[in-house]
Motif scaffolding. Sequence first.
Motif, PDB file in Angstrom:
ATOM      1  N   LYS A 125       0.833  -1.214   0.000  1.00  0.00           N
ATOM      2  CA  LYS A 125       0.000   0.000   0.000  1.00  0.00           C
ATOM      3  C   LYS A 125       0.861   1.255   0.000  1.00  0.00           C
ATOM      4  CE  LYS A 125      -4.181  -1.757   2.272  1.00  0.00           C
ATOM      5  NZ  LYS A 125      -5.018  -1.684   3.501  1.00  0.00           N
ATOM      6  N   ARG A 128       0.911   4.106  -2.873  1.00  0.00           N
ATOM      7  CA  ARG A 128       0.596   5.515  -2.616  1.00  0.00           C
ATOM      8  C   ARG A 128       1.657   6.444  -3.192  1.00  0.00           C
ATOM      9  NH1 ARG A 128       0.026   3.715   2.920  1.00  0.00           N
ATOM     10  NH2 ARG A 128      -2.143   3.152   3.370  1.00  0.00           N
ATOM     11  N   PHE A 177      -1.911   2.820  -8.863  1.00  0.00           N
ATOM     12  CA  PHE A 177      -2.696   2.493  -7.680  1.00  0.00           C
ATOM     13  C   PHE A 177      -3.081   1.020  -7.760  1.00  0.00           C
ATOM     14  CE2 PHE A 177      -6.907   1.806  -5.763  1.00  0.00           C
ATOM     15  CZ  PHE A 177      -6.577   2.047  -4.441  1.00  0.00           C
TER      16      PHE A 177
END
Length: 221
Positions: free
Chosen positions: A76, A80, A85
């Motif tokens: 994640k 970011r 994504f």
Amino acid sequence: IQISDDWPGYSLDLFTYPQHYYGDLEYVLIPHGIIVDRTERLAKDIMQDIGDNDIVVLCVLKGGYKFCADLVEHIKNLSRNSERFISMKVDFVRLKSYHNDQSMQDMQIMGGDDLSKLTGKVSFLCVLLTLFFLFYKDIVGTGRTMKVLLNNIEKYKPKMIKVASLLVKRTSRPDGYRPDYYGFEIPDLFVVGYALDYNEHFRDLNHICVINDHGKTKYRV
């Protein structure tokens, strides 16, 4: 990273660990900080390989929950801070194949009832089941656990299946199976900590350690 059979490990005196385990451990095999750094590198490798695919992470409980949580968090964070994504969903299954430190003949798979979400998706199987050449004694001394689990997942026709494991255990009975991503290849030792347990004890130990005979006797059921 390969840890040799003659690796003496780290003295317990060099680290902090729960006082209620004093006298139950031989030594620290892999300190927590090294585990975290290696997991971050695995996350980077996975990100490079999956491209623009969304992924479903299937976490194998209970031993895999810390590794899975840390790996997902690293992915994640990388997502970011990049132009891509990555959408991730997490599901859970539980495998049981040990009584004390001995493997059982019959493996039980529990949970993960709605795996239809795997259809057409890139699926990552996150395990911390000491994979050994490979996979965990009979959670896979013979690779049986991995094969049974993968056969169940393949019924849902995912686009791709990748297996990530923190540990691979060397044994004298290799079956040719290796996970796609793994952190450490270790000797044939019974290890605890970082969510790996001995009869539900030692999950609160951050380091991966080798349990001693006193610890096995103390927590035997």
